[in-house]
Design an enzyme around this catalytic site. Structure first.
Site, short mmCIF file in Angstrom:
data_model
loop_
_atom_site.label_atom_id
_atom_site.label_comp_id
_atom_site.label_asym_id
_atom_site.label_seq_id
_atom_site.Cartn_x
_atom_site.Cartn_y
_atom_site.Cartn_z
N ASP A 169 4.89 -8.28 -6.18
CA ASP A 169 3.64 -8.94 -6.57
C ASP A 169 3.79 -10.19 -7.43
O ASP A 169 2.86 -10.55 -8.15
CB ASP A 169 2.72 -7.95 -7.32
N LEU A 197 9.71 -2.59 -1.51
CA LEU A 197 10.27 -3.92 -1.73
C LEU A 197 10.97 -4.32 -0.43
O LEU A 197 11.78 -3.56 0.10
CB LEU A 197 11.28 -3.83 -2.88
N SER A 200 -6.35 -0.86 7.73
CA SER A 200 -7.61 -1.61 7.91
C SER A 200 -7.39 -3.12 7.79
O SER A 200 -8.04 -3.90 8.51
CB SER A 200 -8.69 -1.12 6.93
N HIS A 229 -2.88 -7.86 -2.31
CA HIS A 229 -2.85 -6.91 -3.43
C HIS A 229 -4.28 -6.73 -3.94
O HIS A 229 -5.01 -7.71 -4.10
CB HIS A 229 -1.95 -7.47 -4.54
N GLY A 277 -0.07 4.45 5.68
CA GLY A 277 -1.08 3.40 5.70
C GLY A 277 -2.13 3.58 6.79
O GLY A 277 -1.81 3.95 7.91
N GLU A 289 -11.13 -7.75 0.77
CA GLU A 289 -9.70 -7.91 1.11
C GLU A 289 -9.57 -8.44 2.53
O GLU A 289 -8.79 -9.36 2.79
CB GLU A 289 -8.97 -6.56 1.04
C1 GRF Z 1 -4.93 -2.46 0.52
O1 GRF Z 1 -5.71 -2.09 -0.57
C2 GRF Z 1 -4.01 -3.60 0.16
O2 GRF Z 1 -4.54 -4.44 -0.81
C3 GRF Z 1 -2.80 -2.88 -0.39
O3 GRF Z 1 -2.67 -1.72 0.39
C4 GRF Z 1 -3.95 -1.36 0.90
C5 GRF Z 1 -3.81 -1.22 2.39
O4 GRF Z 1 -5.00 -0.76 2.97
N1 GRF Z 1 -1.64 -3.71 -0.36
P1 GRF Z 1 -5.18 -0.76 4.53
O5 GRF Z 1 -4.05 0.12 5.09
O6 GRF Z 1 -5.04 -2.17 4.99
O7 GRF Z 1 -6.51 -0.18 4.81
#
Ligand code: GRF
Length: 213
Positions: free
Chosen positions: A154, A96, A17, A113, A14, A183
């Site tokens: 989800d 999960l 962001s 999500h 990850g 987001e």
């Molecule tokens: C985002 O698109 C979020 O919706 C999903 O995973 C991604 C994480 O992106 N659950 P970031 O690491 O936060 O940039």
């Protein structure tokens, strides 16, 4: 009333962001909270480096180092309790969550999500797969969803959604790029909604102040 203590979980590779957006929003007052811990699943994660550069405490709890999901869950619970977390935010946590954690924090775990749930969710629906599925469906709009986490992928109750029109020339990559700032905004608003609904009691526990939570 104290600040909401937020722990953030990230997994895999990850980038973090959403995590960084939540940290910054706590610091500039858009969220009445503080990020007290970021837990990642591996020590080489960009998200954890980013958290460290923001001076947020980080921990690595690697599920592969445990014999069972239950033991992994116990390790997560111990850390979350030590940190005194009121709210747990999944932000790019693609696993999960162990049942023991979900059950210990009912309606106190959020996830973001990148689609309008209940559509385009479930196992395997992450990253560009989500946007590919949205485009393949011919949907005219997409968006993002912040929801409470239950025992499946989800499916928990939805707290907040933001919509985004799909443009004729969109690719999975352009959709993902246009959605990401939305987001961040949506997650910040949802966490602040949660913070406003919680009050801290004298003994350091929290309790909901509005019925639906
Ligand atoms: C985002 O698109 C979020 O919706 C999903 O995973 C991604 C994480 O992106 N659950 P970031 O690491 O936060 O940039």
């Amino acid at each position: 009333m104290g600040l909401l203590r937020i722990a953030i979980l990230v997994s895999g590779k990850g980038r973090g962001s959403n995590m960084a957006a939540l940290v910054e929003a706590c610091r500039d007052g858009r969220i009445d909270g503080e990020v007290v811990l970021v837990i990642g699943t591996r020590d080489d994660m960009p998200a954890l480096q980013r958290a460290q550069s923001l001076d947020v405490p980080v921990e690595v709890i690697n599920p592969k180092q445990f014999e069972s999901d239950e033991e992994y869950g116990q390790a997560l619970l111990a850390s979350l309790e030590r940190a005194g977390a009121d709210l747990i935010c999944l932000a790019g946590y693609m696993r999960l969550l162990p049942l023991s954690v979900v059950r210990h924090y009912p309606r106190r775990i959020l996830n973001i999500h990148p689609a309008l749930l209940p559509e385009f969710g479930g196992q395997g629906m992450y990253g560009l797969h989500v946007h590919e599925a949205v485009l393949a469906s011919g949907a005219k709009e997409t968006g993002c969803t912040v929801h409470f986490v239950d025992e499946q992928y989800d499916t928990g109750p939805i707290l907040l959604q933001t919509k985004l029109p799909v443009e004729p020339n969109d690719t999975p990559e352009t959709l993902a790029a246009r959605l990401l700032p939305l987001e961040h905004e949506t997650y910040i608003r949802a966490v602040q909604m949660f913070a406003e609904s919680y009050c801290r009691t004298g003994d350091g526990t929290t309790r909901p102040t509005i019925g639906s939570f």
